[in-house]
Motif scaffolding. Sequence first.
Motif, PDB file in Angstrom:
ATOM      1  N   LEU A  17       0.822  -1.210   0.000  1.00 28.62           N
ATOM      2  CA  LEU A  17       0.000   0.000   0.000  1.00 28.62           C
ATOM      3  C   LEU A  17       0.857   1.262   0.000  1.00 28.62           C
ATOM      4  O   LEU A  17       0.525   2.248  -0.630  1.00 28.62           O
ATOM      5  CB  LEU A  17      -0.901  -0.017   1.251  1.00 28.62           C
ATOM      6  N   SER A 104      -4.935   2.395  15.469  1.00 27.38           N
ATOM      7  CA  SER A 104      -6.046   1.987  14.607  1.00 27.38           C
ATOM      8  C   SER A 104      -6.294   2.995  13.489  1.00 27.38           C
ATOM      9  O   SER A 104      -6.919   2.677  12.490  1.00 27.38           O
ATOM     10  CB  SER A 104      -7.314   1.720  15.410  1.00 27.38           C
ATOM     11  N   THR A 106      -3.738   4.455  11.842  1.00 31.33           N
ATOM     12  CA  THR A 106      -2.489   4.569  11.081  1.00 31.33           C
ATOM     13  C   THR A 106      -2.727   4.703   9.585  1.00 31.33           C
ATOM     14  O   THR A 106      -2.222   5.598   8.937  1.00 31.33           O
ATOM     15  CB  THR A 106      -1.624   3.324  11.323  1.00 31.33           C
ATOM     16  N   ALA A 108      -5.966   4.259   6.624  1.00 30.72           N
ATOM     17  CA  ALA A 108      -7.402   4.049   6.455  1.00 30.72           C
ATOM     18  C   ALA A 108      -7.627   2.876   5.499  1.00 30.72           C
ATOM     19  O   ALA A 108      -7.400   2.982   4.307  1.00 30.72           O
ATOM     20  CB  ALA A 108      -8.046   5.312   5.910  1.00 30.72           C
ATOM     21  N   LEU A 109      -8.026   1.750   6.044  1.00 32.64           N
ATOM     22  CA  LEU A 109      -8.363   0.595   5.218  1.00 32.64           C
ATOM     23  C   LEU A 109      -9.890   0.503   5.100  1.00 32.64           C
ATOM     24  O   LEU A 109     -10.606   1.167   5.831  1.00 32.64           O
ATOM     25  CB  LEU A 109      -7.838  -0.699   5.846  1.00 32.64           C
ATOM     26  N   ASP A 110     -10.337  -0.376   4.202  1.00 31.02           N
ATOM     27  CA  ASP A 110     -11.776  -0.582   4.075  1.00 31.02           C
ATOM     28  C   ASP A 110     -12.341  -1.403   5.233  1.00 31.02           C
ATOM     29  O   ASP A 110     -13.547  -1.556   5.374  1.00 31.02           O
ATOM     30  CB  ASP A 110     -12.109  -1.285   2.756  1.00 31.02           C
ATOM     31  N   VAL A 111     -11.447  -1.999   6.017  1.00 30.04           N
ATOM     32  CA  VAL A 111     -11.892  -2.665   7.247  1.00 30.04           C
ATOM     33  C   VAL A 111     -11.181  -1.989   8.416  1.00 30.04           C
ATOM     34  O   VAL A 111     -10.106  -1.427   8.259  1.00 30.04           O
ATOM     35  CB  VAL A 111     -11.551  -4.178   7.267  1.00 30.04           C
ATOM     36  N   GLU A 112     -11.816  -2.063   9.566  1.00 28.68           N
ATOM     37  CA  GLU A 112     -11.272  -1.415  10.745  1.00 28.68           C
ATOM     38  C   GLU A 112      -9.995  -2.121  11.209  1.00 28.68           C
ATOM     39  O   GLU A 112      -9.888  -3.334  11.127  1.00 28.68           O
ATOM     40  CB  GLU A 112     -12.343  -1.505  11.841  1.00 28.68           C
ATOM     41  N   LEU A 113      -9.014  -1.350  11.687  1.00 30.79           N
ATOM     42  CA  LEU A 113      -7.848  -1.963  12.332  1.00 30.79           C
ATOM     43  C   LEU A 113      -8.138  -2.027  13.827  1.00 30.79           C
ATOM     44  O   LEU A 113      -8.374  -0.994  14.454  1.00 30.79           O
ATOM     45  CB  LEU A 113      -6.599  -1.127  12.075  1.00 30.79           C
TER      46      LEU A 113
ATOM     47  N   TYR B 656      -1.942  -5.435  17.245  1.00 33.41           N
ATOM     48  CA  TYR B 656      -2.932  -5.407  16.167  1.00 33.41           C
ATOM     49  C   TYR B 656      -3.608  -6.773  16.091  1.00 33.41           C
ATOM     50  O   TYR B 656      -2.936  -7.800  16.037  1.00 33.41           O
ATOM     51  CB  TYR B 656      -2.272  -5.130  14.823  1.00 33.41           C
ATOM     52  N   SER B 657      -4.923  -6.773  16.059  1.00 37.36           N
ATOM     53  CA  SER B 657      -5.642  -8.039  16.003  1.00 37.36           C
ATOM     54  C   SER B 657      -5.872  -8.444  14.550  1.00 37.36           C
ATOM     55  O   SER B 657      -6.452  -7.684  13.770  1.00 37.36           O
ATOM     56  CB  SER B 657      -6.966  -7.866  16.758  1.00 37.36           C
ATOM     57  N   ARG B 662      -7.006  -8.656   7.912  1.00 31.44           N
ATOM     58  CA  ARG B 662      -7.691  -7.395   7.613  1.00 31.44           C
ATOM     59  C   ARG B 662      -7.098  -6.750   6.363  1.00 31.44           C
ATOM     60  O   ARG B 662      -7.819  -6.219   5.517  1.00 31.44           O
ATOM     61  CB  ARG B 662      -7.615  -6.446   8.818  1.00 31.44           C
ATOM     62  N   HIS B 666      -8.910  -5.975   2.836  1.00 35.60           N
ATOM     63  CA  HIS B 666      -8.848  -4.667   2.180  1.00 35.60           C
ATOM     64  C   HIS B 666      -8.310  -4.787   0.748  1.00 35.60           C
ATOM     65  O   HIS B 666      -8.886  -4.250  -0.184  1.00 35.60           O
ATOM     66  CB  HIS B 666      -7.959  -3.727   2.987  1.00 35.60           C
ATOM     67  N   MET B 667      -7.222  -5.523   0.608  1.00 35.48           N
ATOM     68  CA  MET B 667      -6.551  -5.549  -0.692  1.00 35.48           C
ATOM     69  C   MET B 667      -7.302  -6.388  -1.713  1.00 35.48           C
ATOM     70  O   MET B 667      -7.289  -6.081  -2.901  1.00 35.48           O
ATOM     71  CB  MET B 667      -5.121  -6.041  -0.543  1.00 35.48           C
ATOM     72  N   MET B 674     -14.808  -8.776   4.178  1.00 35.53           N
ATOM     73  CA  MET B 674     -14.978  -7.448   4.757  1.00 35.53           C
ATOM     74  C   MET B 674     -16.211  -7.396   5.645  1.00 35.53           C
ATOM     75  O   MET B 674     -16.192  -6.837   6.729  1.00 35.53           O
ATOM     76  CB  MET B 674     -15.064  -6.396   3.653  1.00 35.53           C
ATOM     77  N   PHE B 677     -15.651  -8.856   8.984  1.00 35.70           N
ATOM     78  CA  PHE B 677     -14.969  -7.945   9.903  1.00 35.70           C
ATOM     79  C   PHE B 677     -15.907  -6.840  10.376  1.00 35.70           C
ATOM     80  O   PHE B 677     -15.912  -6.471  11.545  1.00 35.70           O
ATOM     81  CB  PHE B 677     -13.727  -7.354   9.246  1.00 35.70           C
ATOM     82  N   HIS B 678     -16.703  -6.289   9.443  1.00 34.62           N
ATOM     83  CA  HIS B 678     -17.614  -5.214   9.832  1.00 34.62           C
ATOM     84  C   HIS B 678     -18.597  -5.689  10.889  1.00 34.62           C
ATOM     85  O   HIS B 678     -18.937  -4.975  11.821  1.00 34.62           O
ATOM     86  CB  HIS B 678     -18.407  -4.714   8.611  1.00 34.62           C
TER      87      HIS B 678
END
Lengths: 127, 726
Positions: A17, A104, A106, A108-113, B656-657, B662, B666-667, B674, B677-678
């Motif tokens: 990324l 969290s 750091t 911005a991803l499409d899923v939450e960190l 980081y979990s 994750r 995303h990628m 996704m 996770f949401h």
Amino acid sequence: MDDSISHAKDEGYVTTLLKRRRYLPDINNRNFNLRGFAERTAMNTPIQGTAADIIKKAMVDVANALTERNYESRLLLQVHDELIFEVPKNELADLEQLVTQLMSETLALDVELVVDVEHGNTWYEAK
Amino acid sequence: MEKLVLIDGNSIAYRAFFALPLLTNDKGVYTNAVYGFTNMLMKILEEQKPTHILIAFDAGKTTFRHKQYEAYKSDRQKTPPELSEQMPIIREVLESLSIPSVQVELYEADDIIGTLSKRAEEHGQDVRVFTGDKDLLQLVSERTHVAITKKGITNVDWYDEAAMKETYGIPATHIPDMKGLAGDSSDNIPGIPKVGEKTALKLLKEFGDITEVLDHADDVSGPKLQERLKEFRDQALMSRELAVIDRDSPVDMSIEALAYSGFDSSAVRKLFKEYGFNSLMKHLDNDDDNSEEASAELDDFTFQHEDEVTSQMLVSPAALIIEDPVENYHHADLWGMAIVNEQGSFTVPIEAALASDDFKGWLADSTKKKYLFDAKKSTVALGWRDIALQGVEFDALIASYLIDPSLSSHDLADISERRGQHTVLTDEEVYGKGAKQKKPEKDALLDHIARKAATLWKLVPMLSTELEQNDQKDLFETLELPLSTVLAEMELFGVSVDQEQLRVMGTELEERLTTLEKDIHTLAGTEFNINSPKQLGPILFERLELPVIKKTKTGYSTAADVLEKLEDKHEIIPKLLLYRQVSKLKSTYVEGLLKVIHEDTNKIHTRFNQALTQTGRLSSADPNLQNIPIRLEEGRKIRKVFVPSKKDWVILAADYSQIELRVLAHMSGDEKLMQAFHEGEDVHTKTAMDVFDVLKSEVTSEMRRNAKAVNFGIVYGISDYGCLRT
């Protein structure tokens, strides 16, 4: 993920990324095993590497924040996806909140960190 | 077989310009189109090995086609000035590569290429055309193949007759007919309104060429289309005319004049250097003449070996070497110091330098820009002496690592060697390696340190350009460079360890080993040295008659993978495996950690390696923190010895979990992942539902385990086979 392989086949490398790159000279090799390894690497390096981007950026962000806000707490170690600090008790609540937030946010991803924080008298107890 | 390569100069330059960020060389000249163009050219020369070559350029805005149709190409945007500026440089590159180029008044590059490809075919040559413009596909024939650049520019799609058939389903010569019907908005060719490429191809496949399509207007399906074909008949025929490449244009060049016999490397090298194209140097022959030339260049360098720091040295920017070649730099002596800046090249004995307040002030001044190699090491080495290093503007080690992490060596000498500079030897060549490392006599030492600084000074602009070409400036400046400062602070600060606890653990592990040893001896029915494969082998494979898995030169293999295969064959095997793990924990971590406790601080000062892994992750040494085993409870307990350095403080761990999963979500943009996770659902269960096509309630633990293996298989790059086996 297949995009990652075709990108590697075209360009000879894959990127994360934050534009870290890794060359995969065997991606078009006729040897099945070498090519297969390169293809799997083309899939997992962007993931591993982006995870590295994230934790590294978190370290910079957190270390800067600690200095700017004059906290006594110190970043001690980085192991895998984990950052380890030593913290005076009067800063503990602040730090838990600050570190979680910065880590969290750091990238911005499409899923939450999601970040888990724990503390204890030793690293073993902070688990 | 003779082969003519024809390149559409404007089109390739245009593509290169837009594919690459706007680069400049150190003189501020824009170079991105030149770089991209040259890169492609070098690749073509290497891969095609043409016997003949020509680059065709457009002559100007006005062409004979404008007489036919005034609005031809009228929608084209003006060429950006940043690109126009680069065209003369591209010609300069062509000249240095001895590649002929041509332009013809009133004609387009396409017409030149069409004309020469026709002549070459008549000569019995094969022709390869490179362009970004699909107009040229009409030239495709048995002998002529056309390469169209893809996104990026060094990659192309090849079109031969078969590919034409597959892609368009019409003969190459009918491409203008297709444009006649469908038009081409990029060239402002009108065609027939509302007829697109798809319809045009369908019609052409059905009826043949454009005239026949137009003649059969009444037979096509759809009254509206019929009407338009009739109404715009003339416009269609005129459009086709515009799209036809003139294959008999007045090009005053014979095929013989295009014969190519290669180029003179040294002239090209000079030009590449001037424009900062270091990454292209690899295409040039590295003959001895050049290496002599390069080292001669540095011999011209005069070093001033001074006794004291002078103001001349303390300017900005400057390349700085603080020589500290000992591997564990936390305990090391410094060997010397050198500075190279616009004023000259200097060395000063390290003791004198570190005693100078001016020098220390300069080091600490963040406005004085410094170029380093492994800035973290120098920051730490100076930090131990309470000297601050700030204003690090560039780090050649990190730059080289980011440009290509796969290289096994990022020694300054190797970095420069790769860029055609032979100005310094490696540290290993001068100092030796490991236990054999030795400080050379004074003159040789000063010479080496000075050369390193001079090499670093020359490398910075080269590496900087390459980072820019890779679009990695941001990564370098805002992530890796600041990170090296953070890591230096962490290394210097260190971590406290509870030595008492460490010794207790040592004793516990020792007792554990004694018990295990007794058990193993009992199971074997005899006493022997467990750590000796020579004694263990006969016990397992003769005395206990276990099946032999692998033999070595000296006897039976008792390696871990062999033992794992025998795990359920005899009770002794699990005990042996455990014995080895516990024994490793004791030696590597308990004894290992005790060994690296710093005598002044009573802390452990690890060393992070920021320029090692292929993935970009950090690694560390003395101790290797990434490797502390956590599967075994005994291993996890090692973490008990890491404690805060102050009383009543606590250790805080932030983890980081599932970061990799994750990132994968995303990628890959995988919606199910996704969504899991949401919604805070268990990701592996979700995958299992998907893979096995079952409801959540039907997912068995086995299914979940398999799903987990699939997820992590992708993350860690395990093969499909490996996935299924887990």
